[in-house]
Design a protein around this motif. Sequence first.
Motif, PDB file in Angstrom:
ATOM      1  N   ILE A  76       0.833  -1.206   0.000  1.00  0.00           N
ATOM      2  CA  ILE A  76       0.000   0.000   0.000  1.00  0.00           C
ATOM      3  C   ILE A  76       0.866   1.255   0.000  1.00  0.00           C
ATOM      4  CG2 ILE A  76      -1.636   1.328   1.416  1.00  0.00           C
ATOM      5  CD1 ILE A  76      -2.866  -1.497   2.172  1.00  0.00           C
ATOM      6  N   ALA A  77       1.929   1.265   0.803  1.00  0.00           N
ATOM      7  CA  ALA A  77       2.816   2.438   0.858  1.00  0.00           C
ATOM      8  C   ALA A  77       3.458   2.705  -0.501  1.00  0.00           C
ATOM      9  CB  ALA A  77       3.890   2.230   1.927  1.00  0.00           C
ATOM     10  N   TYR A 106      -5.399  -3.189  -0.997  1.00  0.00           N
ATOM     11  CA  TYR A 106      -6.338  -3.024   0.125  1.00  0.00           C
ATOM     12  C   TYR A 106      -7.223  -4.259   0.284  1.00  0.00           C
ATOM     13  CZ  TYR A 106      -5.279   1.821   1.332  1.00  0.00           C
ATOM     14  OH  TYR A 106      -4.662   2.962   1.783  1.00  0.00           O
ATOM     15  N   LYS A 107      -7.646  -4.852  -0.825  1.00  0.00           N
ATOM     16  CA  LYS A 107      -8.454  -6.075  -0.739  1.00  0.00           C
ATOM     17  C   LYS A 107      -7.660  -7.174  -0.037  1.00  0.00           C
ATOM     18  CE  LYS A 107      -8.939  -9.119  -4.030  1.00  0.00           C
ATOM     19  NZ  LYS A 107      -9.187  -9.714  -5.345  1.00  0.00           N
ATOM     20  N   TYR A 108      -6.403  -7.343  -0.417  1.00  0.00           N
ATOM     21  CA  TYR A 108      -5.561  -8.372   0.197  1.00  0.00           C
ATOM     22  C   TYR A 108      -5.307  -8.056   1.671  1.00  0.00           C
ATOM     23  CZ  TYR A 108      -4.398 -10.855  -4.146  1.00  0.00           C
ATOM     24  OH  TYR A 108      -4.455 -11.601  -5.299  1.00  0.00           O
ATOM     25  N   ASP A 109      -5.427  -6.784   2.045  1.00  0.00           N
ATOM     26  CA  ASP A 109      -5.281  -6.381   3.448  1.00  0.00           C
ATOM     27  C   ASP A 109      -6.635  -6.436   4.165  1.00  0.00           C
ATOM     28  OD1 ASP A 109      -3.519  -5.555   5.515  1.00  0.00           O
ATOM     29  OD2 ASP A 109      -4.154  -3.470   5.285  1.00  0.00           O
ATOM     30  N   ASN A 110      -7.632  -7.011   3.493  1.00  0.00           N
ATOM     31  CA  ASN A 110      -8.995  -7.155   4.024  1.00  0.00           C
ATOM     32  C   ASN A 110      -9.661  -5.824   4.339  1.00  0.00           C
ATOM     33  OD1 ASN A 110      -9.062 -10.035   3.833  1.00  0.00           O
ATOM     34  ND2 ASN A 110      -7.665 -10.077   5.577  1.00  0.00           N
ATOM     35  N   GLU A 111      -9.303  -4.827   3.576  1.00  0.00           N
ATOM     36  CA  GLU A 111      -9.934  -3.496   3.641  1.00  0.00           C
ATOM     37  C   GLU A 111     -10.801  -3.348   2.390  1.00  0.00           C
ATOM     38  OE1 GLU A 111      -9.857  -1.273   5.997  1.00  0.00           O
ATOM     39  OE2 GLU A 111      -8.215  -1.968   7.270  1.00  0.00           O
ATOM     40  N   HIS A 112     -11.838  -4.187   2.305  1.00  0.00           N
ATOM     41  CA  HIS A 112     -12.649  -4.277   1.093  1.00  0.00           C
ATOM     42  C   HIS A 112     -13.343  -2.968   0.729  1.00  0.00           C
ATOM     43  CE1 HIS A 112     -12.043  -8.462   2.322  1.00  0.00           C
ATOM     44  NE2 HIS A 112     -12.148  -8.746   1.040  1.00  0.00           N
ATOM     45  N   GLY A 113     -13.796  -2.231   1.726  1.00  0.00           N
ATOM     46  CA  GLY A 113     -14.478  -0.961   1.446  1.00  0.00           C
ATOM     47  C   GLY A 113     -13.548   0.034   0.766  1.00  0.00           C
ATOM     48  N   ILE A 114     -12.328   0.141   1.263  1.00  0.00           N
ATOM     49  CA  ILE A 114     -11.341   1.046   0.647  1.00  0.00           C
ATOM     50  C   ILE A 114     -10.983   0.534  -0.748  1.00  0.00           C
ATOM     51  CG2 ILE A 114      -9.031   2.060   0.860  1.00  0.00           C
ATOM     52  CD1 ILE A 114      -9.349   1.755   3.929  1.00  0.00           C
ATOM     53  N   ALA A 115     -10.881  -0.776  -0.887  1.00  0.00           N
ATOM     54  CA  ALA A 115     -10.585  -1.366  -2.194  1.00  0.00           C
ATOM     55  C   ALA A 115     -11.645  -0.955  -3.216  1.00  0.00           C
ATOM     56  CB  ALA A 115     -10.512  -2.892  -2.080  1.00  0.00           C
ATOM     57  N   ILE A 116     -12.908  -1.098  -2.833  1.00  0.00           N
ATOM     58  CA  ILE A 116     -13.995  -0.743  -3.758  1.00  0.00           C
ATOM     59  C   ILE A 116     -13.955   0.744  -4.102  1.00  0.00           C
ATOM     60  CG2 ILE A 116     -16.524  -0.551  -3.959  1.00  0.00           C
ATOM     61  CD1 ILE A 116     -16.641  -3.321  -2.562  1.00  0.00           C
ATOM     62  N   GLU A 117     -13.600   1.589  -3.144  1.00  0.00           N
ATOM     63  CA  GLU A 117     -13.453   3.023  -3.427  1.00  0.00           C
ATOM     64  C   GLU A 117     -12.422   3.249  -4.525  1.00  0.00           C
ATOM     65  OE1 GLU A 117     -12.563   5.218   0.154  1.00  0.00           O
ATOM     66  OE2 GLU A 117     -14.364   4.466   1.164  1.00  0.00           O
ATOM     67  N   HIS A 118     -11.308   2.525  -4.467  1.00  0.00           N
ATOM     68  CA  HIS A 118     -10.270   2.685  -5.492  1.00  0.00           C
ATOM     69  C   HIS A 118     -10.726   2.149  -6.844  1.00  0.00           C
ATOM     70  CE1 HIS A 118      -6.928   4.517  -3.356  1.00  0.00           C
ATOM     71  NE2 HIS A 118      -7.319   3.831  -2.296  1.00  0.00           N
ATOM     72  N   PHE A 119     -11.441   1.031  -6.847  1.00  0.00           N
ATOM     73  CA  PHE A 119     -11.955   0.506  -8.115  1.00  0.00           C
ATOM     74  C   PHE A 119     -12.971   1.484  -8.718  1.00  0.00           C
ATOM     75  CE2 PHE A 119     -11.135  -3.784  -5.973  1.00  0.00           C
ATOM     76  CZ  PHE A 119      -9.850  -3.876  -6.479  1.00  0.00           C
ATOM     77  N   GLU A 148     -15.728 -11.675  -2.393  1.00  0.00           N
ATOM     78  CA  GLU A 148     -15.216 -11.905  -1.038  1.00  0.00           C
ATOM     79  C   GLU A 148     -16.181 -11.382   0.015  1.00  0.00           C
ATOM     80  OE1 GLU A 148     -11.132 -10.937  -0.221  1.00  0.00           O
ATOM     81  OE2 GLU A 148     -10.449 -11.787  -2.122  1.00  0.00           O
ATOM     82  N   LEU A 149     -16.924 -10.342  -0.335  1.00  0.00           N
ATOM     83  CA  LEU A 149     -17.909  -9.770   0.585  1.00  0.00           C
ATOM     84  C   LEU A 149     -19.253 -10.509   0.515  1.00  0.00           C
ATOM     85  CD1 LEU A 149     -17.157  -5.993  -0.065  1.00  0.00           C
ATOM     86  CD2 LEU A 149     -16.633  -7.291   2.016  1.00  0.00           C
ATOM     87  N   LYS A 150     -19.332 -11.508  -0.351  1.00  0.00           N
ATOM     88  CA  LYS A 150     -20.561 -12.290  -0.579  1.00  0.00           C
ATOM     89  C   LYS A 150     -21.693 -11.432  -1.146  1.00  0.00           C
ATOM     90  CE  LYS A 150     -19.088 -16.270   1.365  1.00  0.00           C
ATOM     91  NZ  LYS A 150     -17.661 -16.048   1.460  1.00  0.00           N
ATOM     92  N   ARG A 151     -21.335 -10.356  -1.824  1.00  0.00           N
ATOM     93  CA  ARG A 151     -22.314  -9.521  -2.522  1.00  0.00           C
ATOM     94  C   ARG A 151     -22.393 -10.075  -3.953  1.00  0.00           C
ATOM     95  NH1 ARG A 151     -20.171  -3.630  -0.702  1.00  0.00           N
ATOM     96  NH2 ARG A 151     -21.431  -2.978  -2.480  1.00  0.00           N
TER      97      ARG A 151
END
Length: 192
Positions: A76-77, A106-119, A148-151
Amino acid sequence: MTIQSFREKMNEINNLTYFDSTDYLREKPTDGSKVKDLIIQAQCLLKQDLKEEELYILNGALGNLYRINGKQKKAIACLKYCLLYAQKEKSTTKEIITSIRLGEAYKYDNEHGIAIEHFNFAMKLGKENKTDEYLDFVLQHKGKCLLELKRLDEAETCLIEAMKLRVKKGRPALIQSTQDALNLLKRIRKEL
């Protein structure tokens, strides 16, 4: 070692990774020691007197290597550095690519919400700049994140759209990657 020779070695990264069907098709190393060697080589190159573009290239490579090797915070850094560079250079293409990579980290860091923001940011940039060259990648990675979020309904929509774009591109490896994700979605549905 030069930046160019390092980039040539990075072209072989697909031979050093696989997509784990037991872990949401996350990319993992087949040989962790070879991935670590690439990380060490990139770190050594960073100690040289480099141009900003070369720093962008190396940090982008390191971001992916760290992600694959399970060092998400480091990934991430590196990728945040790349995103700032892309924005400073006003390079939409680099900004889109880096946003996708950062979303994955971020997804691999289990920060799915932040990941989706970037996508979503990458998708928005593409629409605003009337470029869809990377839209299939955005949809693929966002779809896998939603999996991964089961959505599952949202994931399916993204993956079907990615498949349409990839079929148009006519690139078998990309088509297979999306088919693998759709197959995983079906398997998860059956298990629920």
